[in-house]
Design a protein around this motif. Structure first.
Motif, short mmCIF file in Angstrom:
data_model
loop_
_atom_site.label_atom_id
_atom_site.label_comp_id
_atom_site.label_asym_id
_atom_site.label_seq_id
_atom_site.Cartn_x
_atom_site.Cartn_y
_atom_site.Cartn_z
N SER A 271 26.78 82.56 -75.36
CA SER A 271 25.60 82.54 -74.47
C SER A 271 24.89 83.88 -74.46
O SER A 271 24.32 84.26 -73.44
CB SER A 271 25.98 82.24 -73.03
OG SER A 271 26.31 80.92 -72.88
N SER A 273 22.35 86.30 -76.97
CA SER A 273 21.71 86.64 -78.24
C SER A 273 22.15 88.03 -78.68
O SER A 273 22.26 88.30 -79.87
CB SER A 273 20.19 86.68 -78.15
OG SER A 273 19.68 85.63 -77.44
N MET A 307 12.64 84.81 -76.92
CA MET A 307 13.55 83.87 -76.26
C MET A 307 12.84 82.56 -76.02
O MET A 307 12.42 82.25 -74.90
CB MET A 307 14.02 84.46 -74.95
CG MET A 307 14.75 85.75 -75.15
SD MET A 307 15.94 86.03 -73.90
CE MET A 307 16.62 87.56 -74.49
N THR A 348 13.63 89.57 -70.41
CA THR A 348 14.91 88.95 -70.11
C THR A 348 16.00 89.58 -70.97
O THR A 348 15.85 89.68 -72.18
CB THR A 348 14.87 87.44 -70.41
OG1 THR A 348 13.80 86.86 -69.66
CG2 THR A 348 16.17 86.76 -70.02
N ALA A 349 17.09 90.00 -70.32
CA ALA A 349 18.18 90.60 -71.09
C ALA A 349 18.86 89.51 -71.91
O ALA A 349 18.91 88.35 -71.49
CB ALA A 349 19.18 91.23 -70.14
N ALA A 350 19.37 89.89 -73.09
CA ALA A 350 19.96 88.88 -73.98
C ALA A 350 21.43 88.63 -73.64
O ALA A 350 22.31 88.75 -74.47
CB ALA A 350 19.79 89.32 -75.42
N VAL A 351 21.68 88.35 -72.37
CA VAL A 351 23.06 88.12 -71.91
C VAL A 351 23.12 86.80 -71.14
O VAL A 351 22.08 86.26 -70.78
CB VAL A 351 23.54 89.29 -71.02
CG1 VAL A 351 23.58 90.58 -71.80
CG2 VAL A 351 22.65 89.43 -69.80
N PRO A 352 24.33 86.28 -70.89
CA PRO A 352 24.42 84.98 -70.22
C PRO A 352 23.64 84.91 -68.91
O PRO A 352 23.68 85.84 -68.11
CB PRO A 352 25.92 84.81 -69.97
CG PRO A 352 26.56 85.62 -71.02
CD PRO A 352 25.65 86.76 -71.29
N SER A 353 22.93 83.81 -68.74
CA SER A 353 22.21 83.48 -67.49
C SER A 353 21.05 84.39 -67.14
O SER A 353 20.46 84.25 -66.06
CB SER A 353 23.16 83.48 -66.29
OG SER A 353 23.96 82.35 -66.39
N ALA A 354 20.69 85.32 -68.01
CA ALA A 354 19.62 86.26 -67.67
C ALA A 354 18.30 85.53 -67.43
O ALA A 354 17.48 85.96 -66.61
CB ALA A 354 19.45 87.27 -68.78
N GLY A 355 18.10 84.42 -68.11
CA GLY A 355 16.86 83.67 -67.97
C GLY A 355 16.63 83.15 -66.56
O GLY A 355 15.49 83.03 -66.11
N ASP A 384 22.41 77.22 -70.82
CA ASP A 384 22.32 78.59 -71.31
C ASP A 384 22.87 78.67 -72.74
O ASP A 384 22.30 79.33 -73.62
CB ASP A 384 23.13 79.49 -70.37
CG ASP A 384 22.90 80.97 -70.63
OD1 ASP A 384 21.97 81.29 -71.38
OD2 ASP A 384 23.66 81.79 -70.08
N ARG A 387 20.27 77.02 -75.05
CA ARG A 387 19.02 77.76 -75.26
C ARG A 387 19.26 79.05 -76.03
O ARG A 387 18.38 79.52 -76.76
CB ARG A 387 18.27 77.99 -73.95
CG ARG A 387 18.91 78.94 -72.97
CD ARG A 387 17.97 79.22 -71.80
NE ARG A 387 18.59 80.09 -70.83
CZ ARG A 387 19.21 79.68 -69.74
NH1 ARG A 387 19.26 78.40 -69.44
NH2 ARG A 387 19.76 80.55 -68.90
N ASN A 391 17.29 80.43 -79.17
CA ASN A 391 16.75 81.80 -79.25
C ASN A 391 17.08 82.47 -80.59
O ASN A 391 16.20 83.03 -81.24
CB ASN A 391 17.34 82.67 -78.12
CG ASN A 391 16.81 82.27 -76.75
OD1 ASN A 391 15.86 81.52 -76.65
ND2 ASN A 391 17.44 82.76 -75.69
N1 ASP Z 1 21.52 83.79 -72.62
C1 ASP Z 1 20.22 83.94 -73.18
C2 ASP Z 1 20.28 84.83 -74.39
O1 ASP Z 1 21.10 85.69 -74.49
C3 ASP Z 1 19.23 84.48 -72.19
C4 ASP Z 1 19.00 83.45 -71.12
O2 ASP Z 1 18.16 82.57 -71.32
O3 ASP Z 1 19.66 83.47 -70.09
O4 ASP Z 1 19.48 84.68 -75.28
#
Ligand code: ASP
Length: 416
Positions: A271, A273, A307, A348-355, A384, A387, A391
């Motif tokens: 989850s 990127s 994203m 948006t940070a490329a980490v889990p749930s950042a969106g 997540d 998506r 991404n």
């Molecule tokens: N988890 C997504 C990513 O790292 C960002 C997100 O949509 O929460 O690309």
């Protein structure tokens, strides 16, 4: 070229399957002692997946730094750097705009939020998003060590480009110091391979952790929202990317999607990127034939600013919440959602749930009830994962298009 481990994709899929089955057995069975379940959850799934994700993250900054520096420092034609930047950024922004628009169109036709009644319970703490001002400022670090320590990719990319340019200009004075960076880059690519060979175990833990914690009920109450969102994610991944690849290149779509499988699985299970950068970089260079100089710029920048999957979620969530609260969005507001989703997906940070964090910015803009984010969060885990796969697929598609347009895509490698 450095050799990749054999049968990796098959083994990763196997790891995924076993993690899934074991997680489900542990979640649904009540004949096993609770202590055993807890032990497996904590010491196998949680610990194993955290170690694996840590190892992936460990590589990101040095990998991006060395590959970008070695790429830029060996550029002989500087205008191509400008062209590549322009093409990359415009493709990223336009694919994201297409993604939200698609999501808004499908959302307004099928109305995920109509007839939905829920006693919305507010989340404990509302996440705070980052504004445009901070996002722009973040590109220009005041302390590169701090930026690296915080995984601020745009700052790292910016510094690496500057450093690569300076290296390029001073090569005659430094006895070709840039060659050392080439060598370090090779060493880091080898490290990527070493860590990726543990992927089957890593993915087993990641999927197991997910299933053992929440079970398999991905829909909760928001059935229509989840189904429509998954539908749009699939359309964008397979139709939009196929169309743009066909529009700008004559590359085989089948090959593209087949070779992207591994990257998509990585993104799905982590989850993130950002955590997937090492795998995306390796795949686009070694399997899709994108020139190293293009890949080392396009991929980390894409992981940070591109994203599409996230934008799709934000569009659908906005419509869902608006319809649920009986608010009619006007056409102008739809256009505003598109613009905002494109801008916030950059931040948006490329980490889990950042969106879901940046979703707050959009909801606030339209005066939509922020408590509704609770429903979105309840079903967000699997969404997540999906998506994030979209991404990274977008990043790779753009890398192929940009490289191809610059004559920097090796078709022999692509078609191999
Ligand atoms: N988890 C997504 C990513 O790292 C960002 C997100 O949509 O929460 O690309």
């Amino acid at each position: 070229m450095i050799d990749a481990p054999k049968n990796l994709t098959r083994n990763i899929l196997l790891g995924m399957l076993v993690g899934f089955v074991l997680g489900a057995i542990l979640y649904y069975s009540n004949f096993l002692p609770l202590r055993l379940k807890e032990f497996i959850e904590i010491y196998v799934f949680n610990l194993g997946s955290s170690i694996f994700v840590n190892l992936l993250k460990l590589l990101i900054v040095p990998l991006v730094f060395f590959s970008l520096v070695s790429g830029i420092s060996s550029l002989t034609n500087m205008t191509s750097l400008g062209n590549i930047t322009l093409k990359t950024v415009s493709l990223y922004l336009s694919t994201t705009a297409i993604a939200v628009t698609l999501s808004l169109i499908i959302g307004s036709i099928f109305k995920p939020g109509s007839g939905y009644s829920s006693n919305i319970s507010p989340p404990d703490k509302l996440p705070q998003g980052q504004g445009i001002y901070e996002t722009i400022l973040d590109i220009f670090p005041s302390n590169i060590i701090e930026a690296m320590a915080n995984n601020q990719m745009l700052a790292v990319v910016f510094f690496s480009i500057l450093f690569g340019l300076a290296l390029n200009k001073t090569n005659h004075l430094t006895n070709n110091f840039s060659e050392s960076f080439e060598k370090l880059n090779t060493v880091f690519m080898q490290l990527v391979i070493m860590i990726i060979s543990f992927a089957p175990i890593g993915v087993f833990c990641l999927i197991g952790k997910f299933v053992i914690a929440d079970g398999l009920d991905i829909f909760q109450e928001a059935f229509k929202y989840v189904t429509l969102l998954i539908l749009v994610l699939f359309i964008h991944a397979f139709v939009t990317y196929s169309l743009i690849l066909k529009m700008f290149t004559n590359l085989s779509l089948f090959t593209f999607f087949k070779k992207m499988r591994e990257v998509a699985i990585f993104a799905f299970s982590t989850s993130s990127s950002a955590a997937t950068i090492p795998v995306t970089l390796k795949t686009v260079q070694d399997n899709l034939g994108v020139n190293k100089n293009v890949a080392s710029f396009v991929i980390p920048v894409g992981a940070t600013i591109n994203m599409d999957g996230t934008a799709i979620m934000q569009g659908m969530a906005t419509i869902f919440i608006a319809q649920m609260s009986g608010i009619d969005l006007s056409l102008i507001q739809y256009v505003q959602v598109v613009i905002l989703a494109v801008v916030t997906s950059i931040g948006t940070a490329a980490v889990p749930s950042a969106g879901t964090i940046t979703l707050v910015i959009i909801l606030q803009q339209f005066g939509l009830p922020l408590e509704a984010i609770g429903i979105i969060l309840a079903v967000d885990r699997i969404l997540d994962m999906l998506r994030t796969s979209v991404n990274v697929t977008g990043d790779a598609a753009v890398a192929c298009i940009v490289a191809n347009s610059e004559g920097l895509l090796d078709k022999n490698i692509y078609n191999k």
